[in-house]
Design an enzyme around this catalytic site. Structure first.
Site, PDB file in Angstrom:
ATOM      1  N   LYS A 328       1.091   7.101   0.956  1.00 34.73           N
ATOM      2  CA  LYS A 328      -0.314   6.711   0.963  1.00 34.73           C
ATOM      3  C   LYS A 328      -1.147   7.946   0.646  1.00 34.73           C
ATOM      4  O   LYS A 328      -1.137   8.918   1.405  1.00 34.73           O
ATOM      5  CB  LYS A 328      -0.719   6.126   2.314  1.00 34.73           C
ATOM      6  CG  LYS A 328      -2.170   5.661   2.363  1.00 34.73           C
ATOM      7  CD  LYS A 328      -2.515   5.065   3.722  1.00 34.73           C
ATOM      8  CE  LYS A 328      -3.954   4.599   3.772  1.00 34.73           C
ATOM      9  NZ  LYS A 328      -4.316   4.032   5.098  1.00 34.73           N
ATOM     10  N   ARG A 338     -13.394   0.267   2.774  1.00 35.79           N
ATOM     11  CA  ARG A 338     -14.059   0.832   3.953  1.00 35.79           C
ATOM     12  C   ARG A 338     -15.401   0.156   4.202  1.00 35.79           C
ATOM     13  O   ARG A 338     -15.841   0.031   5.341  1.00 35.79           O
ATOM     14  CB  ARG A 338     -14.201   2.341   3.786  1.00 35.79           C
ATOM     15  CG  ARG A 338     -12.838   3.034   3.878  1.00 35.79           C
ATOM     16  CD  ARG A 338     -12.873   4.499   3.543  1.00 35.79           C
ATOM     17  NE  ARG A 338     -11.519   5.064   3.605  1.00 35.79           N
ATOM     18  CZ  ARG A 338     -11.190   6.254   3.145  1.00 35.79           C
ATOM     19  NH1 ARG A 338     -12.113   7.042   2.590  1.00 35.79           N
ATOM     20  NH2 ARG A 338      -9.941   6.684   3.232  1.00 35.79           N
ATOM     21  N   LYS A 350      -9.661  12.330   5.127  1.00 41.05           N
ATOM     22  CA  LYS A 350      -8.332  12.013   5.657  1.00 41.05           C
ATOM     23  C   LYS A 350      -7.228  12.827   4.984  1.00 41.05           C
ATOM     24  O   LYS A 350      -6.068  12.435   5.004  1.00 41.05           O
ATOM     25  CB  LYS A 350      -8.069  10.514   5.502  1.00 41.05           C
ATOM     26  CG  LYS A 350      -9.093   9.643   6.218  1.00 41.05           C
ATOM     27  CD  LYS A 350      -8.708   8.173   6.234  1.00 41.05           C
ATOM     28  CE  LYS A 350      -9.702   7.348   7.025  1.00 41.05           C
ATOM     29  NZ  LYS A 350      -9.288   5.928   7.189  1.00 41.05           N
ATOM     30  N   GLU A 366       8.710  11.891   2.294  1.00 45.03           N
ATOM     31  CA  GLU A 366       8.289  10.758   3.117  1.00 45.03           C
ATOM     32  C   GLU A 366       9.308   9.623   3.038  1.00 45.03           C
ATOM     33  O   GLU A 366       9.597   8.956   4.035  1.00 45.03           O
ATOM     34  CB  GLU A 366       6.912  10.271   2.656  1.00 45.03           C
ATOM     35  CG  GLU A 366       5.791  11.287   2.822  1.00 45.03           C
ATOM     36  CD  GLU A 366       5.379  11.472   4.279  1.00 45.03           C
ATOM     37  OE1 GLU A 366       5.890  10.719   5.153  1.00 45.03           O
ATOM     38  OE2 GLU A 366       4.561  12.362   4.556  1.00 45.03           O
ATOM     39  N   LYS A 381       0.576   3.379  -2.020  1.00 47.33           N
ATOM     40  CA  LYS A 381      -0.848   3.030  -2.052  1.00 47.33           C
ATOM     41  C   LYS A 381      -1.642   4.247  -2.521  1.00 47.33           C
ATOM     42  O   LYS A 381      -1.457   5.325  -1.962  1.00 47.33           O
ATOM     43  CB  LYS A 381      -1.300   2.603  -0.657  1.00 47.33           C
ATOM     44  CG  LYS A 381      -2.759   2.185  -0.558  1.00 47.33           C
ATOM     45  CD  LYS A 381      -3.109   1.765   0.857  1.00 47.33           C
ATOM     46  CE  LYS A 381      -4.570   1.331   0.955  1.00 47.33           C
ATOM     47  NZ  LYS A 381      -4.953   0.958   2.337  1.00 47.33           N
ATOM     48  N   SER A 407      -8.623  -1.903  -3.135  1.00 47.04           N
ATOM     49  CA  SER A 407      -9.944  -2.480  -3.369  1.00 47.04           C
ATOM     50  C   SER A 407     -10.630  -1.897  -4.602  1.00 47.04           C
ATOM     51  O   SER A 407     -11.302  -2.630  -5.344  1.00 47.04           O
ATOM     52  CB  SER A 407     -10.820  -2.255  -2.132  1.00 47.04           C
ATOM     53  OG  SER A 407     -10.908  -0.869  -1.821  1.00 47.04           O
ATOM     54  N   TYR A 446      -5.717  -8.308  -3.666  1.00 49.44           N
ATOM     55  CA  TYR A 446      -6.825  -9.233  -3.406  1.00 49.44           C
ATOM     56  C   TYR A 446      -6.892 -10.307  -4.488  1.00 49.44           C
ATOM     57  O   TYR A 446      -7.618 -11.288  -4.333  1.00 49.44           O
ATOM     58  CB  TYR A 446      -8.144  -8.455  -3.337  1.00 49.44           C
ATOM     59  CG  TYR A 446      -8.091  -7.341  -2.308  1.00 49.44           C
ATOM     60  CD1 TYR A 446      -8.224  -7.618  -0.946  1.00 49.44           C
ATOM     61  CD2 TYR A 446      -7.853  -6.023  -2.684  1.00 49.44           C
ATOM     62  CE1 TYR A 446      -8.140  -6.611  -0.002  1.00 49.44           C
ATOM     63  CE2 TYR A 446      -7.772  -5.005  -1.743  1.00 49.44           C
ATOM     64  CZ  TYR A 446      -7.911  -5.307  -0.404  1.00 49.44           C
ATOM     65  OH  TYR A 446      -7.813  -4.319   0.540  1.00 49.44           O
TER      66      TYR A 446
END
Length: 459
Positions: A328, A338, A350, A366, A381, A407, A446
């Site tokens: 991510k 958000r 972040k 990871e 992502k 998004s 979506y």
């Protein structure tokens, strides 16, 4: 035997009422006209006529038509021409055995067939050049839709989609300005309706994202493991209505944190890793207890997959899967999300826990950690800007790979479609196919409902 045919009455100055000409069957041998269509060219013959035929019945005239020929003498006539039409149905069989058909061919009596089609002409000015001396021409396998479909390497179906759905405590569905077509759904009503629509077109997997009231947010995100909270209540409602629905959940503190971060924030701004993992384990167990099928830690804390696996197993949830957000990235494509959850960080960014978009090999670190800790699915992502990372995980792990079309990707395609800069439907399907081609087994998107409807032939 009588041969029916249509002749025009206009040659004698009569009305346009069609006439049926009756010809002795001796004009052609029976085996040359039986089964042929009854469409025949005009011939100047002095024969009896039958008037008043409905022109719509011409194609259905048969040799067995109950009509009588008028006594007359047939003058000299031209060659009789018959033609078959695709609208006249299949040709009649002639009653010959296989041996008779083969013998006729051997004897040189070759049945007629359509001629070889002419070679299409080139436009004026096309240079005349010798053919290239190449054995391999890949375009041969692309020259028709049937061939392209037969050799298609990657498929896309509604079963590949996981539908992200935003939920809130309200009863009304609230539109999300930055994500046209997406809503915060009322968990009792709008959500059930949206899930029903998705199931109707083959999408039977969803992932839930809650918009939590600000009054319930705290620095430690304790609301995340409240068994009576929004997400556990919603899971129980959905499972009661649709027992076979596959429910993915998000495991992270940012929707519940007053700081808007995925973990507990120390007073100096450091995101605390191990303390956060402790909270995440309680959150995952609460979701599993409510009936979640797959818990999905998206926080990017170190060691959280192993800790969650141990916590689930200790509570008897060995069959609950973990989809880890393995790679991510600290991406700029998350903005509309958000807004949807009102979960922007209160300060900073972040980047101390999400991955650097410039890094590729780090995803292998990871991947190996998540595999060893018991992850069942590995997720990348964002999706489309990180196709190389999806392929990296696909080539280095036997586990299922998920991709999240986030998004920002969704909103860009929607905006381009609204502005008529792109064909929204075609770009949507192409982008999803590209994620599959890169190696994703499932796609969180979506577009799930819209794309599934398109794949099913609906608008």
């Amino acid at each position: 035997m009588i041969l029916p045919t249509i002749a025009s009455a206009s040659r004698r100055g009569r009305t346009s009422t069609p006439e049926l000409l009756l010809l002795p069957s001796c004009i052609l041998p029976p085996d040359q006209f039986i089964g042929m269509a009854s469409s025949i060219v005009n011939m100047p013959l002095n024969v009896g006529t039958i008037r008043g035929l409905d022109c719509r019945t011409y194609g259905n005239l048969k040799n067995s038509l109950p009509i009588q020929s008028s006594p007359s003498t047939l003058p000299h006539r031209r060659m009789l021409v018959l033609k078959a039409s695709i609208n006249d149905g299949p040709m009649k069989k002639m009653g010959r055995s296989d041996a008779e058909c083969e013998a006729a061919v051997v004897a040189g009596n070759i049945p007629e067939a359509p001629p070889v089609p002419p070679i299409p002409s080139s436009p004026a000015g096309t240079p005349v050049v010798p053919s290239l001396d190449i054995n391999r021409r890949p375009r041969r396998n692309r020259r028709s839709p049937v061939l392209r479909s037969a050799f298609q390497e990657t498929s896309l179906s509604p079963a590949n989609f996981v539908y992200p759905l935003f939920i809130h405590e309200g009863e009304e569905d609230t539109p999300i300005g930055a994500m046209p077509g997406c809503y915060r759904l009322g968990w009792r009503h709008g959500l059930l309706e949206e899930v029903a629509k998705a199931r109707d077109v083959g999408v039977n997997s969803i992932v839930l994202f809650p918009k939590v009231p600000d009054a319930l947010k705290t620095p430690t995100g304790d609301e995340s493991y409240n068994d009576s909270g929004l997400v556990p209540r919603t899971i129980r409602l959905l499972k009661d209505k649709y027992p076979d629905l596959i429910i993915y959940t998000d495991v992270a503190l940012d929707p519940y944190s007053s700081d808007g971060h995925d973990g507990i924030v120390r007073e100096d701004g450091v995101i605390m890793n191990d303390e956060t993992v402790h909270q995440l384990c309680k959150q995952a167990v609460s979701q599993a207890r409510a009936g979640a099928d797959v818990v999905s830690p998206s926080d990017m804390m170190d060691g959280r997959v192993g800790a969650i696996r141990s916590a689930l197993d200790a509570e008897g949830f060995q069959n609950v899967s973990i989809m880890s957000y393995t790679a991510k990235y600290a991406s700029s494509f998350y903005g509309p999300f958000r807004e949807a959850l009102d979960s922007n960080p209160r300060f900073g960014d972040k980047k101390t826990y999400q991955m650097n978009p410039a890094n590729y090999r780090e995803a292998l670190i990871e991947l190996r950690a998540d595999e060893s800790e018991g992850a069942d699915i590995l997720l990348v992502k964002p999706g489309l800007p990180y196709l190389d990372v999806i392929r990296l995980l696909r080539d280095n792990s036997p586990l299922p790979i998920a991709a999240y079309q986030v998004s920002g990707e969704y909103s860009m395609i929607k905006a381009g479609g609204v502005l008529k800069m792109i064909d929204e439907e075609k770009v949507m399907l192409e982008s999803l196919m590209c994620l599959r081609r890169a190696g994703a087994d499932i796609i969180l998107t979506y577009f799930a409902l819209q794309a599934a409807r398109s794949l099913c032939g609906e608008k």
